[in-house]
Design a protein around this motif. Structure first.
Motif, mmCIF file in Angstrom:
data_model
loop_
_atom_site.group_PDB
_atom_site.id
_atom_site.type_symbol
_atom_site.label_atom_id
_atom_site.label_comp_id
_atom_site.label_asym_id
_atom_site.label_seq_id
_atom_site.Cartn_x
_atom_site.Cartn_y
_atom_site.Cartn_z
ATOM 1 N N GLN A 200 -1.788 -7.350 9.813
ATOM 2 C CA GLN A 200 -1.415 -6.123 10.106
ATOM 3 C C GLN A 200 -0.181 -5.752 10.201
ATOM 4 N N SER B 268 1.913 -1.767 10.207
ATOM 5 C CA SER B 268 1.506 -0.592 9.509
ATOM 6 C C SER B 268 2.830 0.704 10.020
ATOM 7 N N TYR C 219 2.076 1.219 4.403
ATOM 8 C CA TYR C 219 0.821 0.534 5.033
ATOM 9 C C TYR C 219 1.840 -0.728 4.675
#
Length: 407
Positions: free
Chosen positions: A353, A355, A334
């Motif tokens: 983001q 991930s 992450y």
């Protein structure tokens, strides 16, 4: 009551075998018959052979042993010559015998007390003749013994009552080359399913290619059993449909590149076994770039994400054999508040983001070479405000296989 049975034969009328039963307390005739039957089978079982060749015609032989002696159809039995025997010094029955194999016979038919077969091997032509002995003893088998991959005793050697005296404390196998102690390098290749999506204020563009060639290079440098430095380089090169109505060119050249540099700490289930079960945490830097060919009107733009990365993972070994190990693992990464730069510069401020999650399997082919497979899932996404696009994302699902070298 005591029972003694002896089997006497030969020109000297010496006992071949004998069995005894002491303190038999049965009174019924049926009990006595059953016990005599058992003793007689034990008596025959002590002979150094189970039957003899009664006749031979060409390659076909008749044997006076059948299913009661363990002869089975389509099995192979040995023809032997009993060269020497050792006898009991007082009672003169045979205690041991030396048997030399003269040939082999494959059984074509086996009745209860007689069988027929074909000679398939003999030392010299027509050597096997009537009177030769046969044995149906199974081939000897041994429990697995030796050292496992970590140098620990397995099988019979570990169970010897004197193994500590004979081999000392913590014995290890001798090896001409030392085990890997510095690190490893993995090279994998395969295909990725690449999906790009951009939501514009006036329209949307969605592009995908399910078979995009991919290459992954993984490196590890072991500072000590707990600390290690990791370097991963991942690359995808392909073409994707434009995805935006009226936009050209179509398709678009596309490339994805990722670089991860992290420091990891291992929590070992067994402090003395670095290659055993472990759990690890990682912390470092990551950068991922999505390069897309310019189009008019613009469907997708190139973007570069970067930031601090934190990872959690582990591996669990499954021992297939003492020297063959399969390791199943998983890893989750992450990225903490990653930044993003966009090629057009018109999309405005963004919230981003990153991930990544993968499953892996490793098979240790030798102490220095392993086979590795990985199923990887990765997502990069951004939400924009004040520009021509409201959101954009890139998703990759990759299946890769390759080889690793430990040094």
């Amino acid at each position: 009551m005591s029972i003694l049975l002896s089997l006497i034969g030969g020109t000297e009328a010496l006992p071949l075998t004998r069995v005894t039963l002491d303190d038999f307390k049965g009174f019924e005739t049926s009990d006595l018959k059953d016990r005599f039957k058992t003793l007689f089978e034990d008596l025959k079982g002590k002979l150094p052979y189970q039957g003899t060749i009664r006749s031979r015609t060409g390659q076909v032989v008749t044997i006076d042993a059948g299913s009661r002696q363990g002869v089975r159809q389509d099995s192979e039995i040995f023809v032997v010559l009993i060269s020497t025997v050792q006898r009991h010094p007082k009672f003169h029955f045979i205690t041991s015998a030396t048997r030399e194999i003269m040939g082999r016979v494959r059984i074509n038919k086996a009745d209860e007390s007689i069988s027929f077969g074909q000679v398939i091997e003999e030392k010299t032509q027509n050597l096997i003749q009537p009177g030769f002995k046969v044995t149906v003893d199974p081939n000897p088998t041994y429990s697995e013994a030796g050292f496992d991959r970590e140098g620990h005793f397995v099988g019979a050697m570990a169970n010897q009552p004197d193994h500590a005296l004979a081999f000392g404390e913590n014995p290890h196998e001798w090896s001409a080359t030392p085990r890997a102690s510095f690190g490893r390098l993995n090279l994998l290749a395969g295909f990725s399913s690449a999906n790009l999506s951009t939501s514009l204020t006036t329209d949307s563009a969605s592009s995908s290619n399910p078979l995009s060639p991919s290459v992954l290079l993984e490196g590890e440098m072991w500072i000590d059993p707990q600390l290690q430095l990791n370097l991963n380089i991942f690359d995808i090169i392909s073409k994707v449909p434009n995805g935006l109505s009226g936009s050209v060119p179509d398709p678009l050249n596309f490339q994805f590149q990722q670089l991860d540099l992290t420091l990891g700490y291992n929590f070992l289930a067994d402090e003395s076994d670095f290659f055993g079960a472990k759990f690890h945490v990682q912390f470092g830097f990551s950068q991922a770039s999505v390069f897309v060919q310019d189009s008019v009107p613009s469907a997708h733009t190139s973007k570069t994400y970067s930031g601090l990365a934190m990872g959690l993972g582990g591996g669990f070994p499954i021992r297939i054999s003492p020297r063959k190990i399969l390791v199943l693992g998983a890893q989750f990464n992450y990225h903490l508040s990653p930044g993003m730069s966009e090629s057009s510069g018109t999309y405005g401020p963004s919230s981003n983001q990153m991930s990544q999650f993968n499953f892996s399997g490793e098979y240790y082919w030798t102490e220095k070479i392993l086979l590795r497979g990985i199923l990887n899932f990765e997502q990069l996404s951004s939400s924009f405000s004040g520009g021509p696009a409201s959101s954009a994302s890139a998703n990759f699902t990759s299946l890769l296989f390759g080889v690793g070298f430990l040094f």
